[in-house]
Design an enzyme around this catalytic site. Structure first.
Site: not given
Ligand code: NOJ
Length: 743
Positions: A287-288
């Site tokens: 994820d980011w």
């Protein structure tokens, strides 16, 4: 600290070394091609494929960041970009990637969560339709529009089970139930990807967030998760498994820790379960920034360690941490990350690029003509309207106040009556808010020849002023029927939008009270990205419709429900609590040793002294303009052998005077087992339409795998014993019940 087990790591790398004989011909061809590309790659180029960056600057005005990104792309240091969209931009940036030595095309990715150009209802709303075919169509149209404008990959579906409505991201998923969530996961994957990855109308899907992100403590986003192995496997993992079985091209790991280990660094989740036990062949994107976030978690001392842990745990692509870019070469050279692991990650990514057809035509999906056509297909709005209609839940309808009869003077009151942008909520790409249909516009149009419509906002969505109450009271008094449109704001749910109070914000309940005090019949439409609490309204309104966020066609869909042209059929995919204090509240709870029998006798029982245990509205609940009766429950046998399917049939009759759809829900309870089991669990459902007076026999086939539960050390097991079977139109109103025995 030993954070991974070398044996599991080696085991998981075997996919690409499997004999081509056991792979399909296409697989074999792709694997061969992957190998031939890999052989040409330098260490730096391999690492390059693992980097993903956001592209908002890369197509913007000149800046240092833009220059760095373009240089990185040109030198083969980027495998994927997110947030670059549209034919013009994707072609322009792909052309830069094709200047690199090996000309490996980029993957363009985007959060296409509930529509690309056409805004569909938010995923939680769509889940209320319990209509897998429509959910698949909705995802497919999103993919069609996105793929035509150069997108290869969406970060959807979010398949996190969510039992806590405070969590803002409940709106992105399918609600609280594992079985329903797994069916929806499959429908969305099939919808996004089409029949076969590489088709021109399909894009890669991404099952996220792996895993247990929806169980964040206190419903606060990014919070840790602590849960038993049993709960993880029974409740949170099955929708991911369903997505993997449906062929989802990618997985995204998650921001949370699971029992102290960041999911991004979890060997257990990514290597042992996903790439090991499930033999998953796609790739995993972080994820980011979640690799870098291991540092504030206190799990990695620096970015170098974070990159090592993530890579060894099986996070193949690094979204926006720059950890692999900065650290991986040194880690490989130091022997802390094996080259075979890097190769495995690169192969997984190259495989998907080839499977999509990008090596044959890197611009395959960026086509101006197709883009124009897909963005202006009138069919898409019609399907969005149909999905919106089916996502509407009728919670209350006293004296059949709905549908609206005859010519009535309607007063439309509330801060969301004219809302447009809110209807799209968060996670939209091109929401052209001006073209979205508000409730006001939908009703005005639908009732143009029949009823007069007046409007007063009454109050702001949030805030203290009651200055608009008087006008609202005046138009209510002058009307035959009041429709109020209330709720939270569209941007109050989504990522980082947790709420500690999930009541209607501001003065909205007070506005309802003064309007109701006029003595008029009041219908309330509640909109939101989560279950909201509105106890006064629940008690006093004449009718209540829950609409979540229905997207671009919200106003038309609601108008069709008001007019009776569409008979509501939605059922809640998540429990609605009476108070925040009851959370987490879900239908498949354990009974406790002191269950509440008679609600009046709660002394020394598992109960609250100031509230019933029961929810305001139960999972699976939703009314129709007609009624249904359930009868003739029959089982193929009362004593089942292991492996033998149980056939269950019932008769459903439409006992009202309009046609309508019912979602027939089948629940099971394992009455006595070596682990305490939930009071009921959804195991199957069917949605069907019946004309007035019509009956239909329905048959469910229950395999004994549906009687299994997960036990630490043993895995999925079934135990002989008595099972209770319940069938009905809501988890709290199962009309037919019986028992059978598993031998
Ligand atoms: C963070 C979110 O958690 C994830 O769901 C999303 O796909 C990425 N950002 C990319 O926008």
């Amino acid at each position: 600290m030993k954070k991974y087990n070398l044996f599991t790591i080696l085991l998981c790398c075997n996919f690409f070394t499997l004999s081509p004989l056991i792979l399909s011909a296409q697989d074999a061809r792709i694997v061969k091609r992957v190998d031939s590309v890999l052989r040409l790659m330098t260490l730096k180029e391999k690492i390059g494929q693992l980097n993903q960056y956001t592209g908002t600057e890369v197509t913007g005005p000149a800046s240092d960041r833009k220059n760095t990104l373009l240089n990185d792309i040109r030198s083969g240091m980027v495998g994927s970009m997110l947030n670059v969209k549209g034919v013009k931009d994707t072609r322009e940036i792909q052309a830069v990637a094709l200047q690199s030595r090996l000309k490996i095309p980029l993957l363009f990715s985007l959060d296409v969560i509930h529509g690309y150009k056409t805004v569909f209802p938010v995923p939680l709303a769509e889940a209320a339709s319990w209509n897998m075919d429509l959910i698949r169509q909705s995802a497919h149209i999103s993919a069609k529009e996105a793929s035509a404008s150069g997108i290869h990959w969406t970060f959807a579906p979010m398949v996190d089970i969510a039992r806590d409505p405070r969590w803002g991201r409940v709106m992105e998923g399918a609600g609280e139930d594992t079985y329903l969530g797994a069916q929806i996961a499959k429908a969305r994957v099939y919808g996004f990807q089409g029949d076969r990855l590489g088709g021109i109308d399909g894009i890669m899907a991404c099952a996220k967030h792996f895993a247990a992100y929806g169980a964040a403590f206190a419903g606060r986003d990014y919070n840790p998760v602590d849960m038993s192995e049993q709960m993880l496997h029974e409740v949170y993992l099955p929708p991911f498994k369903a997505a993997a079985d449906a062929g989802v091209a990618t997985f995204m790991n998650s921001f949370n820790t699971l029992n102290g280990v960041p999911a991004t660094a979890s060997v257990y989740l990514q290597r042992d379960i996903l790439k090991g036990k499930w033999n998953y062949k796609g790739f995993v994107v972080s994820d980011w920034g979640s690799i870098r976030e291991m540092i504030p978690w206190g799990y990695a001392g620096n970015l170098n360690e974070a990159a090592e842990f993530a890579m060894n745990a099986g996070s193949d692509m690094d979204m926006e941490s720059s950890a692999y870019k900065q650290e991986l070469e040194a880690l490989i050279k130091a022997g802390k990350v094996k080259l075979s692991l890097l190769d495995d990650a690169v192969k997984r990514i190259l495989y998907k690029k080839i499977e999509l057809g990008l090596f044959d035509d890197p611009y395959k999906f960026s086509n101006v003509e197709r883009e124009k056509q897909a963005m202006n297909d009138p069919q898409h709005a019609l399907i969005a309207r149909n999905v919106a209609e089916q996502s509407i839940i009728l919670l209350k309808n006293e004296q059949h106040v709905l549908p609206i009869k005859g010519n009535q003077k309607i007063a439309l009151i509330g801060p969301l009556v004219k809302a447009k942008a809110d209807l799209a909520s968060t996670w939209t790409v091109y929401a052209d808010t001006a073209s979205m249909t508000s409730v006001y516009e939908g009703l005005k149009h639908k009732f143009r020849n029949k009823s007069s419509i007046s409007y007063a906002k009454g109050c702001d969505l949030n805030g203290n002023t009651t200055a608009g109450f008087e006008e609202a009271i005046q138009i209510a008094m002058a009307s035959d029927l009041v429709i109020m449109v209330l709720g939270e704001a569209g941007d109050m749910s989504g990522e980082a939008k947790s709420r500690s109070n999930i009541n209607l914000p501001g003065q909205q309940e007070a506005l309802f009270d003064v309007v109701k005090a006029t003595g008029k019949q009041v219908v309330v439409v509640v909109m939101g990205g989560r279950p909201l609490i509105f106890n006064h309204i629940a008690e006093k309104a004449d009718a209540i419709i829950y609409a979540f966020w229905l997207g671009a066609e919200a106003g038309n869909a609601l108008a069709n429900v008001f007019s009776g042209e569409y008979n509501p059929s939605g059922k809640l995919p998540i429990t609605f609590p009476r108070s925040v204090g009851q959370i987490p509240l879900f239908y498949n709870y354990l009974n406790t040793g002191r269950p509440v029998g008679n609600p009046k006798e709660i002394r020394y029982r598992s109960a609250y002294i100031d509230s019933p245990n029961s929810p305001q509205y139960a999972f699976g609940y939703g009314l129709s303009y007609t009624t249904f009766s359930y009868s003739d429950l029959k089982l193929s046998t009362k004593t089942l052998k292991k492996g033998e399917p149980l056939r269950v049939s019932i008769k459903l009759t439409n006992t009202g005077d309009v046609k309508g759809e019912e979602v027939v829900q089948l629940y099971l309870q394992d009455k006595v087992a070596s682990l305490a089991r939930p009071v009921k669990e959804l195991k199957d459902f069917r949605k069907l339409m019946l004309n007035p007076g019509e009956s239909q026999e329905l048959t469910f086939t229950i395999g004994t795998d549906k009687l299994a539960f997960y036990k630490s050390g043993a895995g999925w097991i079934t135990e002989p014993g008595v099972f209770k079977l319940m069938i009905g139109g809501s988890s709290d109103q199962t009309k037919l019940e019986t028992e059978f025995t598993l031998q």
